[in-house]
Design an enzyme around this catalytic site. Structure first.
Site, short mmCIF file in Angstrom:
data_model
loop_
_atom_site.label_atom_id
_atom_site.label_comp_id
_atom_site.label_asym_id
_atom_site.label_seq_id
_atom_site.Cartn_x
_atom_site.Cartn_y
_atom_site.Cartn_z
N SER A 1 3.61 -11.50 11.71
CA SER A 1 2.22 -11.29 12.12
C SER A 1 1.86 -12.23 13.27
O SER A 1 2.56 -12.26 14.28
CB SER A 1 1.29 -11.46 10.91
OG SER A 1 0.00 -10.97 11.19
N ASP B 1 2.17 0.27 9.39
CA ASP B 1 1.41 -0.95 9.63
C ASP B 1 0.43 -0.76 10.80
O ASP B 1 0.85 -0.47 11.92
CB ASP B 1 2.36 -2.11 9.94
CG ASP B 1 1.65 -3.44 10.11
OD1 ASP B 1 0.44 -3.52 9.81
OD2 ASP B 1 2.31 -4.40 10.54
N HIS C 1 3.43 -4.34 6.76
CA HIS C 1 3.42 -5.57 7.52
C HIS C 1 4.53 -6.52 7.05
O HIS C 1 4.51 -7.00 5.91
CB HIS C 1 2.05 -6.24 7.32
CG HIS C 1 1.60 -7.11 8.44
ND1 HIS C 1 1.54 -6.69 9.75
CD2 HIS C 1 1.15 -8.39 8.44
CE1 HIS C 1 1.07 -7.67 10.51
NE2 HIS C 1 0.84 -8.71 9.75
#
Length: 524
Positions: free
Chosen positions: A215, A447, A473
């Site tokens: 991320s 995602d 994710h």
């Protein structure tokens, strides 16, 4: 860049009862030639292991050293626990790397896991912790990669999160020290410090380093390779959000696509029902969601996230099954969504509704339970934004959550002078046109953050998307579902485990090529 003064306060658990380093090295040098000459080797993988006749010799060496004989070369991996280690260590980090004068240091937390390390020349994974407290090194697929490559793992907590604060509070004045540039400089200083620890212990000048993150931390991993290519050989960027975006309607558009037409229709009906219910009895509706006193914007941001995070983290069925059934039966969609939110989004996923309330995130104490939320809002309001706004047509999210809502939040938290400099961020790092080399980007097909990441390969920048119904994710490291992360990144619950495993195999092969792995698995 100001120089940091470092200290290393806690030893690695496996070093707690070790004899002096000089003694260890002396005995190992004397025995190493025997171990190599008399070892049994696999011709297929060139994996060398000690012949049975040498076990007695190894046991005697271990007795002299005062350690377990197995600890000389056999790893002690934790294969079924959430963390590989939660033993904290501390590093004296520079408060401001870009100040022309020294401005002091702060203690930054880190972790280390070397059960699989092939001393002395094995690579080191630099696991970057992102916008949350770093409670340890998670037991995900990185452990498997470390075992395959003979790598050690160190993880550094991000400044202003967890217990790593360079300032006494989170006021706007203090948060001037919170930026991606400072975070990257932290990583560089820590990497050099820890290389010094390895060099002193093993007598090598340099190990190969690979940065790793998911991320925002995945973006930092790619940016670290871009800005400090002399310090890391390669980088892994899982769901790395490298493109700063002011208005991000693509986030909700992906949620609708990933949910499918039936679930999307049910979600739109639920949002509409809640909007009508708020008009009729605002206080009661918000109280039942645990959102007493919330503005309409805050409340509907919570509602949107309750749906989006289920898709993002690989739980589409838990969200969609009850909603689609209720929608088809003509049931009360507001009540159905409330039940889902309470039972799954709050209880099972562990989300706190109070973290969505502006008045709570206004708290400037480092001890506030919402300190991480506040610090991440600072980073969004100054650098990256990623403001999830309602698409113009067919939106699942309430239209109350628009760009102005986000900008008003920034002003409320930090004052009128703050505005997200997304263009400057993309100029600094390149956005999706990043010009780094040897960075592997991975994303999950479902995602919503993939639209801020790189999912198309370019020269020396491989990029792959894992295709499956619950690939969200950080799937390549976390497995399915992604929250909570699966032990060893178990992919068996992914709709198509083979799709995930194929990407992992490609990552492993690419890393071996970049690292030019030549050494044996059996190296003391």
């Amino acid at each position: 860049m100001a120089a940091a003064q470092h200290y290393y306060t806690e030893p690695h658990p496996s070093r707690a009862s070790e004899p002096p380093l000089a003694m260890v090295l002396s005995v190992l040098k004397l025995t190493r030639i025997f171990l190599y000459c008399a070892s049994s080797c696999s011709a297929v993988r060139m994996v060398c292991r000690p012949a049975p006749a040498l076990l007695v010799l190894i046991s005697l060496v271990a007795l002299v050293l005062g350690v377990s004989s197995s600890s000389l070369f056999i790893p002690h991996a934790r294969v079924d626990t959430p963390f590989l280690t939660q033993a904290s260590h501390w590093f004296n980090q520079t408060r401001d790397h870009f100040s022309p004068i020294p401005v002091g240091t702060f203690t930054q937390r880190f972790y280390e896991f070397f059960d699989h390390f092939h001393a002395p020349n094995g690579p080191v994974f630099l696991l970057i912790c992102g916008e949350a407290p770093c409670g340890g090194i998670p037991n995900d697929y990185l452990r498997v990669l470390a075992e395959k490559l003979g790598a050690g793992i160190v993880a550094l907590e991000h400044r202003f999160y967890g217990e790593s604060f360079p300032a006494p509070d989170t006021s706007a004045a203090s948060l001037r020290l919170l930026s991606s540039k400072q975070a990257l400089a932290d990583l560089a200083a820590f990497r050099n410090f820890y290389q010094g620890v390895l060099s002193q212990k093993y007598g090598v000048s340099e190990n190969q380093w690979v940065s790793v993150g998911i991320s925002y931390a995945g973006a930092l991993s790619a940016w670290f390779r871009l800005k400090y290519p002399h310090l890391v050989t390669a980088a892994l960027s899982s769901s790395g959000v490298i493109q700063a975006i002011l208005e991000f309607p693509e986030f909700d558009e992906q949620i609708a696509t990933s949910a499918g037409p039936n679930c999307s229709a049910a979600l739109r009906a639920a949002t509409a029902a809640l909007e009508a219910a708020v008009v009729k009895n605002e206080a009661l509706v918000k109280a039942r969601f645990g959102a007493d006193g919330f503005s309409d914007g805050d409340f509907f941001y919570l509602v949107a996230d309750a749906a989006a995070l289920a898709i993002q983290y690989g739980h589409p069925d838990e969200l969609c099954d009850p909603l689609v059934a209720a929608y088809g039966a003509g049931s009360d969609m507001a009540e159905t969504f409330l039940s889902y939110t309470r039972s799954f989004f709050y209880k099972d996923m562990g989300n706190d509704p109070l973290s969505y309330g502006m008045q709570n995130v206004k708290d400037e104490s480092v001890h506030s339970r919402f300190a991480s939320d506040r610090c991440w809002w600072w980073q969004k309001c100054t650098e990256v934004a990623y403001f999830q706004v309602a698409p113009v047509n067919g939106s699942i999210r309430s239209q109350k959550v628009d760009l102005q809502y986000h900008l008003d939040r920034c002003k409320y938290f930090f004052g009128d002078a703050v505005f997200p400099q997304v263009d400057a961020t993309n100029v600094e790092y390149g956005g999706k046109a990043i010009r780094a080399k040897k960075v592997f980007f991975t994303n999950g097909s479902q995602d919503p953050w993939r639209h801020a990441s790189k999912d198309q390969p370019s020269e020396d920048l491989p990029a792959q998307v894992m295709q499956c119904h619950n690939c969200g994710h950080g799937t390549d490291f976390r497995g399915c579902p992604q929250s909570p992360s699966q032990p060893n990144g178990n992919s068996s619950k992914c709709e198509h485990p083979a799709a995930v495993d194929k990407v992992r195999a490609d990552v492993e092969a690419q890393l071996k090529g970049w690292l030019n792995v030549k050494y044996s698995e059996f190296v003391i």
